[in-house]
Scaffold this active site. Structure first.
Site, PDB file in Angstrom:
ATOM      1  N   LYS A 253      -3.383 -18.412  -4.435  1.00  0.00           N
ATOM      2  CA  LYS A 253      -3.207 -19.775  -3.904  1.00  0.00           C
ATOM      3  C   LYS A 253      -3.995 -19.955  -2.602  1.00  0.00           C
ATOM      4  O   LYS A 253      -4.033 -21.062  -2.050  1.00  0.00           O
ATOM      5  CB  LYS A 253      -1.732 -20.040  -3.591  1.00  0.00           C
ATOM      6  CG  LYS A 253      -0.792 -19.790  -4.755  1.00  0.00           C
ATOM      7  CD  LYS A 253      -0.543 -21.078  -5.504  1.00  0.00           C
ATOM      8  CE  LYS A 253       0.436 -20.893  -6.623  1.00  0.00           C
ATOM      9  NZ  LYS A 253      -0.153 -21.077  -7.937  1.00  0.00           N
TER      10      LYS A 253
ATOM     11  N   THR B 113      -5.845  -9.024  -0.099  1.00  0.00           N
ATOM     12  CA  THR B 113      -4.574  -8.914  -0.816  1.00  0.00           C
ATOM     13  C   THR B 113      -4.608  -7.697  -1.732  1.00  0.00           C
ATOM     14  O   THR B 113      -5.523  -6.864  -1.644  1.00  0.00           O
ATOM     15  CB  THR B 113      -4.246 -10.252  -1.532  1.00  0.00           C
ATOM     16  OG1 THR B 113      -2.943 -10.146  -2.090  1.00  0.00           O
ATOM     17  CG2 THR B 113      -5.247 -10.601  -2.622  1.00  0.00           C
TER      18      THR B 113
ATOM     19  N   LYS C 156      -5.154  -3.792   0.942  1.00  0.00           N
ATOM     20  CA  LYS C 156      -4.755  -3.942   2.353  1.00  0.00           C
ATOM     21  C   LYS C 156      -4.902  -2.637   3.147  1.00  0.00           C
ATOM     22  O   LYS C 156      -5.236  -2.674   4.332  1.00  0.00           O
ATOM     23  CB  LYS C 156      -3.320  -4.459   2.456  1.00  0.00           C
ATOM     24  CG  LYS C 156      -3.178  -5.914   2.011  1.00  0.00           C
ATOM     25  CD  LYS C 156      -1.758  -6.425   2.222  1.00  0.00           C
ATOM     26  CE  LYS C 156      -1.607  -7.829   1.670  1.00  0.00           C
ATOM     27  NZ  LYS C 156      -0.274  -8.391   1.904  1.00  0.00           N
TER      28      LYS C 156
ATOM     29  N   ASN D 262      -4.286  -7.714   6.373  1.00  0.00           N
ATOM     30  CA  ASN D 262      -4.436  -8.827   5.418  1.00  0.00           C
ATOM     31  C   ASN D 262      -5.426  -9.874   5.924  1.00  0.00           C
ATOM     32  O   ASN D 262      -5.692 -10.851   5.230  1.00  0.00           O
ATOM     33  CB  ASN D 262      -3.079  -9.480   5.107  1.00  0.00           C
ATOM     34  CG  ASN D 262      -2.623 -10.443   6.182  1.00  0.00           C
ATOM     35  OD1 ASN D 262      -3.045 -10.342   7.339  1.00  0.00           O
ATOM     36  ND2 ASN D 262      -1.776 -11.388   5.819  1.00  0.00           N
TER      37      ASN D 262
ATOM     38  N   GLY E 196       4.831  -1.395   0.984  1.00  0.00           N
ATOM     39  CA  GLY E 196       3.882  -2.008   1.912  1.00  0.00           C
ATOM     40  C   GLY E 196       4.354  -3.355   2.440  1.00  0.00           C
ATOM     41  O   GLY E 196       4.156  -3.680   3.617  1.00  0.00           O
TER      42      GLY E 196
ATOM     43  N   THR F 284      14.488   4.439  -3.551  1.00  0.00           N
ATOM     44  CA  THR F 284      14.162   5.822  -3.183  1.00  0.00           C
ATOM     45  C   THR F 284      14.529   5.983  -1.707  1.00  0.00           C
ATOM     46  O   THR F 284      13.768   5.573  -0.823  1.00  0.00           O
ATOM     47  CB  THR F 284      12.656   6.092  -3.400  1.00  0.00           C
ATOM     48  OG1 THR F 284      12.296   5.634  -4.708  1.00  0.00           O
ATOM     49  CG2 THR F 284      12.327   7.564  -3.252  1.00  0.00           C
TER      50      THR F 284
ATOM     51  N   GLY G 280       9.690 -16.869  -1.021  1.00  0.00           N
ATOM     52  CA  GLY G 280       8.558 -16.475  -0.186  1.00  0.00           C
ATOM     53  C   GLY G 280       7.399 -17.463  -0.123  1.00  0.00           C
ATOM     54  O   GLY G 280       6.365 -17.147   0.472  1.00  0.00           O
TER      55      GLY G 280
END
Ligand code: ATR
Length: 270
Positions: free
Chosen positions: A15, A60, A64, A85, A128, A151, A236
């Protein structure tokens, strides 16, 4: 015309070209911005070739960390994130690496009237995406920041790496305690239709804000579950637009208005 782009692979659904085109129209900045598929086996060569002419780029998935290694200088937030980024060509021809993801998330929360200062926060995930937000989050001085991950060892490593910046610690998905002010889902579990198995008692109905760093046409799996528990929810999309606005500011020194761009993206998603 100054030339910008976003490097990724795949990149077709990004986008970012639309967002930066809307920012440029709104601010009157003269620039060209395009989506560029960088080769998986030669990101550095591709980026260096672009920057012979180019002025700046977003970076992206999955580049990165490579952009972090490529940059000649790093902002503190990028150094802490271990990822870049946003790249900007500096006056001496070098490359500055920055990371605007965390600042974008903080800005999106602030624009909803949510300040992190003094808040108790749980972050789900330790990849990340989460690493990228911890420095800006701790700079806002929350009372407590917990990190839980499938984890557990990865959550413990992250908490150790940022412990000098504030009250951050690792816990399990089964952590029990008083309801939290904010729960961030920084896992990719929603992609698989999963919800990290945290206790519903961590949500106080009408108070706890649950924020999924993912977004889509429909509420994410996590936000659907959170809403069922009475949480306030946000996805988001706001972070996506705010991290782009922060990058635009790094490049151009001009801060675009984000609300109309978010509204346009939301309209296109529905
Ligand atoms: P990103 O860069 O988007 O953070 P990542 O580094 O691959 O991607 O991290 C993905 C995160 O989502 C990790 O925290 C991962 O947990 P693990 O460290 O245990 O792999 C988490 N994750 C992915 N799928 C999940 C699922 N179905 N349930 C819970 N956590 C999940």
């Amino acid at each position: 015309m100054d030339h910008y782009g976003v490097f990724g692979n795949p990149i077709g659904h990004s986008k970012s070209p639309l967002i930066h085109r809307l920012f440029a129209e709104q601010t009157g900045e003269q620039l060209r911005y395009e989506a560029l598929a960088a080769p998986l086996d030669d990101f550095a060569g591709f980026a260096r070739a672009f920057f012979r002419q180019g002025h700046g780029a977003n970076v992206t998935v999955p580049f990165k960390e490579e952009a972090y290694r490529l940059a000649d200088t790093l902002s503190e937030r990028a150094r802490r994130a271990g990822a870049v980024n946003t790249l900007k060509k500096t006056a001496d021809g070098g490359l500055l690496g920055d990371n605007t993801d965390g600042a974008g998330l903080v800005r999106d929360l602030n624009s909803q009237g949510f300040s992190l200062r003094g808040k108790r926060i749980l972050i789900l995930g330790a990849g990340g995406a989460v690493r990228g937000i911890l420095e800006p989050f701790l700079a806002e001085q929350p009372a407590q920041l917990l990190i839980a991950n499938r984890t557990p060892a990865k959550a413990a490593l992250l908490a150790d790496a940022f412990a000098d910046l504030g009250p951050v610690s690792a816990c399990g998905f089964d952590w029990q305690g008083e309801p939290l002010d904010l729960i961030i889902n920084g896992t990719s579990a929603s992609l698989a239709g999963d919800v990290p198995p945290i206790g519903a008692t961590l949500i106080r109905s009408g108070h706890t804000l649950c924020y999924d760093m993912m977004y889509g046409a429909m509420p994410t799996t996590f936000n659907r579950w959170a809403a069922e528990q009475g949480a306030l929810t946000r996805d988001g999309l706001g972070m996506l637009v705010e991290q782009a606005a922060e990058a635009f500011f790094v490049w151009r020194g001009v801060r675009p208005e984000t609300a109309p761009v978010m509204a346009e993206l939301r309209r296109q998603l529905s």
